[in-house]
Design an enzyme around this catalytic site. Structure first.
Site, PDB file in Angstrom:
ATOM      1  N   ASN A 114      43.278  -7.793 -11.420  1.00  0.00           N
ATOM      2  CA  ASN A 114      44.215  -9.128 -11.025  1.00  0.00           C
ATOM      3  C   ASN A 114      43.735  -9.594  -9.673  1.00  0.00           C
ATOM      4  O   ASN A 114      43.880  -8.838  -8.797  1.00  0.00           O
ATOM      5  CB  ASN A 114      45.531  -8.403 -10.665  1.00  0.00           C
ATOM      6  CG  ASN A 114      46.611  -9.494 -10.176  1.00  0.00           C
ATOM      7  OD1 ASN A 114      46.323 -10.721  -9.983  1.00  0.00           O
ATOM      8  ND2 ASN A 114      47.707  -8.883  -9.794  1.00  0.00           N
ATOM      9  N   LYS A 132      44.735 -12.040  -8.130  1.00  0.00           N
ATOM     10  CA  LYS A 132      45.514 -12.911  -7.028  1.00  0.00           C
ATOM     11  C   LYS A 132      45.115 -14.175  -6.865  1.00  0.00           C
ATOM     12  O   LYS A 132      44.319 -14.808  -7.539  1.00  0.00           O
ATOM     13  CB  LYS A 132      45.902 -11.803  -5.977  1.00  0.00           C
ATOM     14  CG  LYS A 132      46.239 -10.384  -6.591  1.00  0.00           C
ATOM     15  CD  LYS A 132      46.807  -9.457  -5.592  1.00  0.00           C
ATOM     16  CE  LYS A 132      47.036  -8.111  -6.124  1.00  0.00           C
ATOM     17  NZ  LYS A 132      47.889  -7.054  -5.377  1.00  0.00           N
ATOM     18  N   HIS A 171      54.783  -9.147 -11.702  1.00  0.00           N
ATOM     19  CA  HIS A 171      54.225  -8.739 -10.646  1.00  0.00           C
ATOM     20  C   HIS A 171      54.934  -8.610  -9.300  1.00  0.00           C
ATOM     21  O   HIS A 171      55.812  -9.197  -9.035  1.00  0.00           O
ATOM     22  CB  HIS A 171      52.745  -9.063 -10.246  1.00  0.00           C
ATOM     23  CG  HIS A 171      51.996  -8.592  -9.162  1.00  0.00           C
ATOM     24  ND1 HIS A 171      52.111  -8.332  -8.018  1.00  0.00           N
ATOM     25  CD2 HIS A 171      50.901  -7.816  -9.528  1.00  0.00           C
ATOM     26  CE1 HIS A 171      51.216  -7.708  -7.494  1.00  0.00           C
ATOM     27  NE2 HIS A 171      50.350  -7.226  -8.336  1.00  0.00           N
ATOM     28  N   GLU A 175      54.275  -8.881  -6.388  1.00  0.00           N
ATOM     29  CA  GLU A 175      54.270 -10.112  -5.576  1.00  0.00           C
ATOM     30  C   GLU A 175      55.246 -11.002  -5.923  1.00  0.00           C
ATOM     31  O   GLU A 175      55.808 -11.971  -5.161  1.00  0.00           O
ATOM     32  CB  GLU A 175      53.049 -10.626  -5.163  1.00  0.00           C
ATOM     33  CG  GLU A 175      52.287  -9.519  -4.574  1.00  0.00           C
ATOM     34  CD  GLU A 175      50.692  -9.124  -4.589  1.00  0.00           C
ATOM     35  OE1 GLU A 175      50.041  -9.975  -5.558  1.00  0.00           O
ATOM     36  OE2 GLU A 175      50.351  -8.201  -4.305  1.00  0.00           O
ATOM     37  N   GLU A 205      53.131  -0.159 -10.906  1.00  0.00           N
ATOM     38  CA  GLU A 205      52.517  -0.391  -9.573  1.00  0.00           C
ATOM     39  C   GLU A 205      53.623   0.047  -8.424  1.00  0.00           C
ATOM     40  O   GLU A 205      54.408  -0.850  -8.178  1.00  0.00           O
ATOM     41  CB  GLU A 205      52.154  -1.720  -9.520  1.00  0.00           C
ATOM     42  CG  GLU A 205      51.245  -2.139 -10.406  1.00  0.00           C
ATOM     43  CD  GLU A 205      50.259  -3.606 -10.174  1.00  0.00           C
ATOM     44  OE1 GLU A 205      49.304  -3.263 -10.084  1.00  0.00           O
ATOM     45  OE2 GLU A 205      50.743  -4.506  -9.697  1.00  0.00           O
ATOM     46  N   GLY A 250      47.569  -3.087  -2.088  1.00  0.00           N
ATOM     47  CA  GLY A 250      47.219  -3.601  -0.924  1.00  0.00           C
ATOM     48  C   GLY A 250      47.066  -2.841   0.235  1.00  0.00           C
ATOM     49  O   GLY A 250      46.665  -3.425   1.351  1.00  0.00           O
ATOM     50  N   SER A 308      46.096   0.086  -5.000  1.00  0.00           N
ATOM     51  CA  SER A 308      44.997   0.640  -4.395  1.00  0.00           C
ATOM     52  C   SER A 308      43.902   1.504  -5.144  1.00  0.00           C
ATOM     53  O   SER A 308      43.548   2.467  -4.560  1.00  0.00           O
ATOM     54  CB  SER A 308      45.410   1.333  -3.152  1.00  0.00           C
ATOM     55  OG  SER A 308      45.984   0.613  -2.127  1.00  0.00           O
TER      56      SER A 308
HETATM   57  P1  13P Z   1      45.450  -3.490  -5.091  1.00  0.00           P
HETATM   58  O1  13P Z   1      44.426  -3.011  -6.046  1.00  0.00           O
HETATM   59  O2  13P Z   1      44.799  -4.441  -4.209  1.00  0.00           O
HETATM   60  O3  13P Z   1      46.246  -2.423  -4.154  1.00  0.00           O
HETATM   61  O4  13P Z   1      46.440  -4.492  -5.975  1.00  0.00           O
HETATM   62  C1  13P Z   1      47.063  -3.565  -6.839  1.00  0.00           C
HETATM   63  C2  13P Z   1      47.633  -4.832  -7.588  1.00  0.00           C
HETATM   64  O5  13P Z   1      48.690  -5.550  -6.960  1.00  0.00           O
HETATM   65  C3  13P Z   1      47.184  -5.211  -9.183  1.00  0.00           C
HETATM   66  O6  13P Z   1      48.031  -6.028  -9.877  1.00  0.00           O
END
Ligand code: 13P
Length: 255
Positions: A13, A15, A98, A100, A170, A176, A216
Site C-alpha cells: 500500500n 499510500k 483502511h 487512515e 491492521e 507506520g 510495520s
Molecule cells: P506500515 O507498513 O507503513 O506500517 O503501513 C501499514 C499499512 O497501513 C498498510 O496498509
C-alpha cells in the site's frame, strides 16, 4: 485450519507516495526481483499512478490495485472514483476501509460495506482492512471490535463472492509506528477473523479466506509473521516503497 488451502498475498500500500516517474522506476526495479515468487503480489498505488503501474507491470506477476473507490456508479461526488472506472483501466484490486480512511476521511463500517459491495459488483478483488486502535486493545475489546468490523463489512456478501475478498488485519497502533504486533498477537486476531468467517458462512469459507497482517511489517520481521498458521501474507506500507525490502517480504511469503 489448513494454511495449505490458501495462497499468500503480499500487497504494497503505497499510500500518498511516489510520482509517476518514481512509480515506474520502483515497479521496473521490483519485477526481476520477484519474478519467481510463489505468492500473489499486488501494488496499491495512488490513482494518478494506476496507468503507469499497469503499463510497467504488464506481462509480469505484479498486479495493480487502487486504495479506495466510491460506492455509487457515477454522479455528483467530487474527488471520488468509481469501481467501474478502475475496472475499465484494468485495475484488479482495491483497498477498502483502511484505518487512515476511517481516521481522517470519515469512513465508517457502513460505508466500508457499501464500498465493498460496489467493488465486488464491478468485479474487483477487495483488500478489506480491519483493526483496533490502541485504546480498544487496552480495553481488551480487540476481538469483539474486529469481529464486528468484519461482519458489517461483509453484510450482503455471499459465500461465492468471498473469493473476491482478502481481509487485512491492521492494528492501528502498529501502522507506520515501527511497533509491530508480535507474531502471536497477529496470529491471534487473524484467527478471530477466521472464526468470524466460519460463524457467518462455514468452515470451508473460513479455510479458504486469505487473511493478511499489516502494520510495520518489514524485511526483518516478515518471515516470522507470515509463518503463523492464520497469517496469509501482508499488507505493507513503508517497506513496500523500497523494491529490495518488498522483495525480501515476498520471498519470505513464498517459502
Ligand atoms: P506500515 O507498513 O507503513 O506500517 O503501513 C501499514 C499499512 O497501513 C498498510 O496498509
Amino acid at each position: 485450519m489448513n494454511k495449505k488451502l490458501r495462497k499468500a498475498v503480499i500487497a504494497g500500500n503505497w499510500k500518498m507516495n511516489k510520482t509517476r516517474s518514481e512509480a515506474k522506476s520502483l515497479i521496473e526495479e521490483l519485477k526481476p526481483l520477484v519474478a519467481n515468487a510463489d505468492c500473489d503480489i499486488v501494488v496499491c498505488v495512488p490513482f494518478t499512478n494506476l496507468e503507469t503501474a499497469l503499463d510497467a507491470s504488464k506481462g509480469s506477476n505484479i498486479k495493480v490495485g487502487a486504495q479506495n473507490c466510491h460506492f455509487e456508479k457515477s454522479g455528483a461526488f467530487t474527488g471520488e472514483i468509481s469501481a467501474d472506472m478502475l475496472v475499465e483501466m484494468g485495475v484488479e484490486y482495491v483497498v477498502i476501509g483502511h484505518s487512515e480512511r476511517r481516521q481522517y476521511f470519515g469512513e465508517t463500517d457502513v460505508t466500508v460495506n457499501k464500498r465493498t459491495r460496489a467493488a465486488i459488483d464491478a468485479g474487483l478483488t477487495v483488500i478489506l482492512c480491519v483493526g483496533e486502535m490502541l485504546e480498544d486493545r487496552e480495553l481488551a475489546i480487540t476481538d469483539e471490535l474486529v469481529a464486528m468490523q468484519t461482519k458489517i463489512a461483509l453484510n450482503g456478501v455471499s459465500k461465492n463472492e468471498l473469493s473476491k475478498i482478502i481481509i487485512a488485519y491492521e492494528p492501528v497502533w502498529a501502522i507506520g509506528t515501527g511497533k509491530t504486533a508480535t507474531s502471536a498477537q497477529a496470529n491471534e486476531v487473524c484467527a478471530v477473523i477466521r472464526t468470524t468467517i466460519e460463524k457467518i458462512y462455514d468452515k470451508a469459507a473460513a479455510d479458504a479466506m486469505t487473511i493478511q497482517y499489516g502494520g510495520s511489517m518489514n524485511a526483518a520481521n516478515a518471515a516470522e509473521l507470515v509463518a503463523q498458521p492464520d497469517v496469509d501474507g501482508g499488507l505493507i506500507g513503508g517497506a513496500s516503497l523500497k523494491a529490495s525490502d518488498f522483495a525480501v517480504i515476498i520471498d519470505a511469503a513464498s517459502k
